[in-house]
Every structure is written in C-alpha cells, then in structure tokens.
Design an enzyme around this catalytic site. Structure first.
Site, short mmCIF file in Angstrom:
data_model
loop_
_atom_site.label_atom_id
_atom_site.label_comp_id
_atom_site.label_asym_id
_atom_site.label_seq_id
_atom_site.Cartn_x
_atom_site.Cartn_y
_atom_site.Cartn_z
N GLU A 504 48.23 40.54 40.83
CA GLU A 504 47.06 40.45 39.96
C GLU A 504 46.97 39.09 39.28
OE1 GLU A 504 44.66 42.41 40.15
OE2 GLU A 504 45.74 43.86 41.37
N HIS A 510 43.30 32.20 40.48
CA HIS A 510 42.06 31.87 41.19
C HIS A 510 40.93 31.64 40.18
CE1 HIS A 510 39.50 33.02 45.01
NE2 HIS A 510 39.34 31.76 44.64
#
Length: 714
Positions: A504, A510
């Site tokens: 996660e 990202h």
C-alpha cells in the site's frame, strides 16, 4: 505476490465518471451561482486553511456534505454550460483547461466523502451515498455526453501545445468517446439510464456487503474453541465481543477475503469450518444482506452498456484504454499463470493431505484446513513457524523502521509525525513527508485497525491530488484492517501483513512523487493494470537485507531477527505460491467471465455461473477457493475493478521484470531509486506507459521473472 489488497483510487475524472441523475434539461444557466448565507460556514466552500489543504476534520460534519454536493453540482453545471456555449473559437485554455478545473467545490467534498464512506462510515453517510450515486452519475453524463463540449474538444488545435497538454487532450477525447459522446441521441439516453441504475446498485452492493461482513462475524461462547490462538488474539476477540454487546464471549470478525487469518492457528476443526463458512456464505443467505440479485443485475446492465457502445461485451469496452487493450490479452496472461499455478497447488494439496494422514486425521483436506496444515508443512519443510516470526513484526516498528526506512534509503524522503493536524478517527496518525532535498513534499495519514464501519481490505487514496497548475501538493491516506490489540498489548502482524504495508505504501509513493500540471494525469490516475505495478514492486523491499535488519526487531528484547530465521523466510519465499496464485487467478477469471458475456441467455444464477466458470478454466481443486467469491467480490461489484481484477497480475508481470532489472543493476541504490522515480513513479499518465516501462528497463516485459518468483520455473 504475497498479498493482494484492495486499493481505493479516487481521481477527479474517475470521481465524476463513477458518479449519473439530474433533470435532463437541454440548457443550463451560465451564471455561476454564489453560495447563500447558510453555506458560509460549510468547510467545503473554500480551500482548507491547513497545510496543503489537508481536510479540516475538526470542522467537517455529516451535515456538510449534502449542501456542498448540491451547490457544487450547480456550480459545475453552470461552468460546463459556459464552456460549451462559449462563442469564441475553442482553445486549450477556454475549453479543456476550463473543463479540467471545473467543479472545485464538488471534488473537494467528494474526495473527503468517499474516503470516509470507505473507512469510517455511518448510517447517515450510507444513506447519502445511495442517494447521490445516481445523481453524480447523471452529472457525469451531462459532461461526457455533451455534444457541444465534445465538438469543442475536437476543434482544439494542437499546434504549440506542450506534451502534457497534448496528452491531456488525447485522454479527455478518449474518455468522452468511451462514455458515448459518439452515440446516437437514443443510445445516449439508454446509456444514461443504465449508468444511473449501475451507480445505485454499486452503492447498494457495498452497503449490503458491509452489513454482511459485520453480521457474519462468528460469536464463540467457550474459549476452548479458540485453542491455538495467542493470548493477545483471544483478548482482541473478547474486546470485539464486548463492543458488540456480548461481554464474556468472543467475536471473530471477518475480513474481505475468502480465507481468514485466524484459520492458520485455530486447532479446533469445527471452529475453523464455522469461521470459513461464515466468510464464504456471508452474502448469500437469502436475507437483507444477500447481494446476488444486485450483482446479477449489474452484470446484465454492464453487458448492455458495452453493446450500446458497439462492443461485444462490457470487458471489451472497458479494456480499450488499459495496457492490456483487450479481454483476450488479459485472459492470455491469466492462462499462462493458471496452468502452472493449479499444478503447483495440487502438489501442495498432496503434501497437506500426507501430513493429515500421517497425523491420522481421518479426513480429506478442506478449504478451512489449508492454512492450518500448510503452516505445519512450512514448519516441517523449512523449520519456519509464523508464531516465531510475529514477535519481530510490531506494526509501528514495521512502518517507521521498515516502510519509511526503505523509502528514505531508495528515494531519500523522510517523515515527521504531525500531532497538530486533525484526523477523522482517533486511530489515525498524520505525518509530513520531506523530499530528498529536505523540502516539504506532502501530508500522509495512516489508519491501521479494523472497525465494523470500515470496508475490508487495504487501500491508498488522496484527500488532495497533486497539481502544479493549482499549486497543490498531495495529501494521501493508507487504510488497513489489522486487528487492533487489547489495551496495553503490542500489535503483532504476520509477514503477509508486512507485505501489505509495503504494498500500500507503494501506492503512496506513486502519489507522493506525482509531478504533473494537471490532476487528471497526475499520480495514480493511470490505467488499473499499471497502477498496481508501483505498489507490488515495493513489496520486494520488505526482504531487502538492510531494510529487514532495521525493522525486524523483537517487540520485547528489541533484538534483530536472527539470521537463521531470516534465511528460513527467504528459503520459504515460494512456499504456497500454487495456492496463492490460483486463488488470485481464479478470482480474476470469474471477473473477466462475468463481464465477457455477449448474450443475456449466457447468464445464470450467481453460484451456478461461478461454478461453471471455475470448471471451464481448470480450477477444479475445491481446497483452493477463489480469493473472492462472487457475492462478496467488492472489487468488481462495489469498486472500480469490474473487468479489471486481472490488473493485479498484469502489474505483477511488470513488477517482477522491473525488479529483475533493479537486482541486476546494483539493487537498492539511490541511483536506481532516482531512475525508478523518474521513469515510473513521477510520470503519472502524462506519457505512454508501455513506453515508460521500456524507458526504465530497456525492454518489453518478459513473464519469466514472474514465473521464477513464484517458483513455477527454475
């Protein structure tokens, strides 16, 4: 993959397009309405005054959402009409940029709302979610089926536009066409009605499933039935029972997945069977929590929608802007994984059965036995016991000395806890993130523990999305469902849970490194079969020697995990991969088949349809059920992964090959981290992502590293 988790990704485009019904008037006033006096105190009317516009959770109340939604929609509709009716020649600025920046109040309220309905919901929010699902869907249709707007987009000249501007224009035009901008007026109306109903059904599914998970929890009256659980696990079950008004008893709550973590240690076979069946049958009991009629209607409507768009199936329509492009390409990858996975799972099953027979069990292995006995096989085969590992994985230590440490070493970023920022629940912690040059980069929230008002699984989402144009830095949250320990006890997690944390946080990276002008192509706003790539590659850092040594510390002695135990974990790395891959690929196959139907006569009742799909594609081991059974497959019926669950495997293909490149080019170096950030993490959807992968590795993806990682080939 060690563990695949649910990811909630909310983007400005996805939010409005997930969102279908306003009155179907042909014209709207172009005058932007001003908020009335009653809205003055609503926190969504203006940008938050907190750092990076972090939500003012100390001010936000349930009653603020409805007026913010209503006003925000009025404003956006007026903005859209003003853009569409502009007499000036279409330009990037007066059409596309104006469209991109429309609906500011609505987006701000939606981003907070959908995070709360996933992580900390209540009956008021659930009712609002059902009420507004069709309304938001209608708003999306008013934008993406607007002929004047689409015509203006097509008339924009690309001469002089930068690369991001050209990419944004290309993606908007694609989104309009996928939504149906090219359809006849009659078919547009049909699509609008389908979108409206689908939005309502999706919300109803999610709410029913939340109730099914809560109501499916197993109540135990005799502690002897919990033999094999640790004292802390029993205390946590007692605490959950007390919270549920059953003091003196023990409550085994359900997670999203078919298999439940406690099955690994429960010695009482009857209790294991009870817990497994509670999970498997949670949403097919013929009661108010039964989801089958809803999902069957969703599948039929989606087929009709795909065909209205000129495609044979919903899957063909859905995948046209993904990396896979077609259902056939996606199924080809699944087939390449399915055959070796099932064959390996069969060998694993034989090993488990041999152990049961050796112990004179007198029964054939069933799904509720698998984790209990596979753990014994692992212990015998690799001398590795999960209970030996857990004391070295205290949740906060894993986060700060593992997940954060790896990010600092590879990318140069650092973290500082922020106790001054308001949070939406006492369990939530806030951090400020600093870049490699020491400058502040983002705000990051973390929500570890399961609650009965939280969706199952784990995910990353944004409260604020990055945009250079708007001067916005990311505000991100990671949500998990780890068992909350009893008061004063440590929160010890399994290695799979450790992998989930790293996974996660890969999504978070990202989002943190987003570096675009425009929200719609920023950060994680990418095709779904790419978005899992950055998260899955981050799982590799969990076992990187310098990282593991830093965080795998015994919660009592603070001593690092002995090298002998580390070696056992690595040696057992491909253990049970037949099972874990089969459960994933079978779930993806179920999803793709529900959404590849080309004629209504091919549909059957839920359980029959799923059974036939599994048999057709060779998933004939009853001991290995799919990771998600159709009635509680939240990814595809309540989330955005319809015809998209294959994305985890597609991303895993990219992830395995990219890690192979990193490993053969120096491993965990800052140079490699900067390169991965440059070519993968920071590009959002501003470039062709197949080309981005080639730019990073110098080659197209090869499946061999993935098959090697899983132990399917040498």
């Amino acid at each position: 993959m060690k563990n695949i988790t649910s990811v909630l990704l909310i983007s400005s485009l996805a939010m409005t397009s997930a969102c279908t019904t306003m009155k179907n008037t042909d014209t709207q006033s172009t005058e932007i309405p001003a908020p009335d006096a009653a809205l003055a105190s609503n926190p969504f009317m203006k940008k938050s005054s907190l750092q990076y516009q972090a939500p003012e959770f100390d001010r936000i109340k349930d009653e603020h959402f409805k007026p913010a939604f209503d006003y925000g929609m009025k404003v956006q509709l007026a903005e859209i009409e003003k853009i569409a009716s502009n007499p000036a020649a279409p330009t990037f600025e007066n059409t596309l940029l104006a469209l991109e920046n429309s609906g500011e109040v609505l987006k701000r309220a939606q981003l907070v709302f959908y995070n709360l309905t996933g992580s900390n919901t209540n009956p008021t929010l659930q009712k609002l979610e059902e009420e507004y699902a069709p309304i938001f869907s209608g708003l999306s249709d008013k934008i993406y089926l607007n002929e004047k707007l689409y015509s203006r987009l097509n008339a924009i000249k690309t001469d002089g536009l930068g690369s991001e501007e050209k990419r944004l224009l290309e993606l908007y035009k694609t989104n309009f066409e996928i939504a149906g901008a090219n359809l006849s007026a009659e078919n547009k109306e049909k699509v609008k009605k389908i979108n409206e109903e689908l939005a309502t059904l999706s919300t109803q599914f999610s709410n029913k499933l939340l109730d099914a998970r809560k109501n499916g929890a197993v109540l135990i009256t005799d502690v002897k039935e919990l033999d094999g659980l640790s004292a802390d696990e029993i205390a946590a079950a007692a605490a959950d029972a007390k919270t549920a008004g059953q003091e003196g008893k023990y409550l085994l709550t359900l997670l999203n997945t078919t298999q439940q973590p406690l099955l690994q240690n429960l010695k009482n076979r009857a209790t294991r069977e009870k817990l497994f069946k509670a999970s498997w049958y949670r949403a097919e009991k013929g009661n108010a929590d039964d989801t089958r009629s809803i999902l069957e209607r969703q599948a039929k409507l989606r087929m009709e929608k795909g065909q209205l768009h000129g495609k044979k199936s919903f899957a063909e329509w859905k995948l046209q802007d993904q990396m896979a492009k077609t259902p056939e390409n996606a199924m080809n990858l699944l087939a390449q994984l399915a055959k070796p996975a099932v064959a390996t799972a069969k060998r694993e099953s034989d090993e488990i059965q041999a152990l049961i027979d050796q112990q004179k069990g007198g029964f054939t292995v069933e799904p509720w036995d698998w984790n209990f006995y596979s753990e014994q096989v692992r212990k015998a085969k690799y001398d590795l016991d999960e209970n030996q590992i857990k004391p070295y994985f205290e949740v906060r230590t894993v986060l700060e000395k593992g997940v954060f440490y790896a990010a600092e070493k590879f990318y140069g970023i650092t973290f500082k806890e922020r106790n001054d920022l308001p949070v939406y629940h006492p369990d939530v912690t806030a951090y400020e993130v600093f870049d490699r040059d020491g400058k502040s980069l983002a705000i990051y929230y973390l929500d570890f523990y399961t609650r009965d008002n939280k969706n199952g699984g784990a995910w990353m989402s944004n409260f604020v999305e990055q945009s250079h144009l708007l001067g916005q830095k990311p505000v991100i949250v990671n949500v998990f469902n780890f068992q909350k320990p009893a008061e004063g006890k440590p929160s010890l997690i399994s290695y799979d849970d450790v992998s989930t944390m790293f996974h996660e946080f890969g999504h978070t990276l990202h989002g943190l490194f987003a570096d675009q002008k425009y929200i719609s192509i920023s950060g994680t706003n990418t095709p779904r079969d790419f978005v899992e790539f950055p998260s899955q590659i981050n799982e590799f850092f969990a076992l990187e020697p310098s990282v593991l040594k830093n965080y795998a510390l015994h919660y009592q002695t603070k001593q690092p995990m002995p090298q002998a135990l580390v070696d056992k974990i690595k040696k057992a790395g491909t253990f049970n991969q037949g099972y874990s891959t089969t459960e994933l690929v079978s779930a993806a196959t179920i999803d793709m088949n529900w959404h590849s139907v080309t004629d209504a006569s091919q549909f059957k009742p839920t359980l029959e349809f799923e059974k036939e799909v599994l048999a057709k594609y060779g998933f004939n081991l009853k001991q290995v059920p799919p990771r998600y059974h159709s009635p509680y497959f939240a990814h595809i019926w309540g989330g955005g992964y319809s015809a998209g669950y294959y994305a985890y495997m597609w991303s895993d293909l990219l992830n395995a090959d990219a890690w192979d490149w990193i490993s053969t080019h120096g491993g965990m170096t800052r140079e490699n981290g900067d390169r991965f950030r440059k070519y993968i993490l920071s590009v959002g959807n501003s470039v062709d992502l197949n080309q981005a992968f080639k730019d990073f590795t110098g080659r197209t993806p090869d499946i061999k590293p993935l098959l090697k990682n899983k132990g399917f080939i040498k």
